[in-house]
Design a protein around this motif. Structure first.
Motif, short mmCIF file in Angstrom:
data_model
loop_
_atom_site.label_atom_id
_atom_site.label_comp_id
_atom_site.label_asym_id
_atom_site.label_seq_id
_atom_site.Cartn_x
_atom_site.Cartn_y
_atom_site.Cartn_z
N SER A 232 1.16 3.93 -3.07
CA SER A 232 0.85 5.33 -2.76
C SER A 232 2.03 6.23 -3.12
CB SER A 232 0.51 5.50 -1.29
OG SER A 232 -0.73 4.92 -1.00
N ALA A 233 3.24 5.79 -2.77
CA ALA A 233 4.43 6.59 -3.09
C ALA A 233 4.60 6.70 -4.60
CB ALA A 233 5.66 5.96 -2.45
N ALA B 241 4.55 8.44 1.58
CA ALA B 241 3.68 7.75 0.62
C ALA B 241 2.46 8.57 0.26
CB ALA B 241 3.26 6.39 1.17
N GLN B 242 1.88 9.25 1.22
CA GLN B 242 0.66 10.01 0.96
C GLN B 242 0.95 11.42 0.44
OE1 GLN B 242 -2.29 8.53 1.03
NE2 GLN B 242 -1.19 6.70 1.61
N THR C 93 14.56 4.11 1.25
CA THR C 93 13.56 3.17 0.76
C THR C 93 14.09 1.75 0.86
OG1 THR C 93 12.08 2.62 -1.06
CG2 THR C 93 14.30 3.29 -1.67
N GLU D 30 8.27 4.93 1.35
CA GLU D 30 7.01 4.18 1.27
C GLU D 30 6.19 4.22 2.56
OE1 GLU D 30 10.45 1.35 1.88
OE2 GLU D 30 10.01 3.02 0.57
N VAL D 31 6.72 4.83 3.60
CA VAL D 31 5.97 4.96 4.86
C VAL D 31 5.68 6.43 5.16
CG1 VAL D 31 6.01 4.54 7.34
CG2 VAL D 31 6.93 2.82 5.77
N ASP D 32 6.73 7.21 5.31
CA ASP D 32 6.59 8.61 5.73
C ASP D 32 6.11 9.55 4.63
OD1 ASP D 32 7.60 7.95 8.31
OD2 ASP D 32 9.63 7.95 7.47
N GLU E 190 0.84 -1.21 0.00
CA GLU E 190 0.00 0.00 0.00
C GLU E 190 0.88 1.25 0.00
OE1 GLU E 190 -2.97 0.09 3.06
OE2 GLU E 190 -3.53 -1.99 2.67
N GLY E 191 1.91 1.25 0.83
CA GLY E 191 2.83 2.39 0.88
C GLY E 191 3.60 2.57 -0.41
#
Length: 127
Positions: free
Chosen positions: A44-45, A106-107, A121, A102-104, A40-41
């Motif tokens: 989104s990224a 991503a959005q 990454t 991909e975590v911090d 998902e991350g």
């Protein structure tokens, strides 16, 4: 793409049992197996992240001494920004100083410190 549609896409990917957590399956995405939250991350990224010309991306596989790599890279890149008593590595983990793409981010890639060009990454280059 919304999170619900990401979950729908992930549910169609090939899967197998997780390594040490039988409740969470691994999904095959672009030739690599990941847990669903990680995919998902990544997705989104891939859709939302806007790189900058000054970006420095630290790419490493999980469990390959990423903490040390982030710490050393951050210390080198910011060596003229902080003195020995104000360096953020004295009070923070390197993971707090170098955001994980991909975590911090991503959005939204606007959550970045403009003085820090470093990103990290665990996503393979092929993804």
């Amino acid at each position: 793409m919304k999170m619900a549609s990401l979950k729908e896409i992930i549910s169609t990917l090939p899967r197998r049992k997780g390594w040490n957590d039988s409740d969470n399956d691994l999904f095959l995405y672009r030739s690599f197996y990941y847990y669903s939250f990680f995919i998902e991350g990544v997705m989104s990224a891939q859709q939302n992240f806007q790189s900058q010309p000054s970006d420095i991306i630290i790419c490493s596989a999980s469990k390959t001494r990423t903490t040390w790599l982030k710490s050393l890279t951050f210390a080198i890149v910011t060596r003229t920004t902080f003195d020995d008593s104000t360096n953020p590595l004295l009070t923070n983990l390197s993971h707090d100083c170098v955001p994980l793409l991909e975590v911090d981010l991503a959005q939204s890639s606007t959550n970045r410190d403009p003085k820090n060009p470093l990103l990290a990454t665990h996503v393979p280059y092929s993804s």
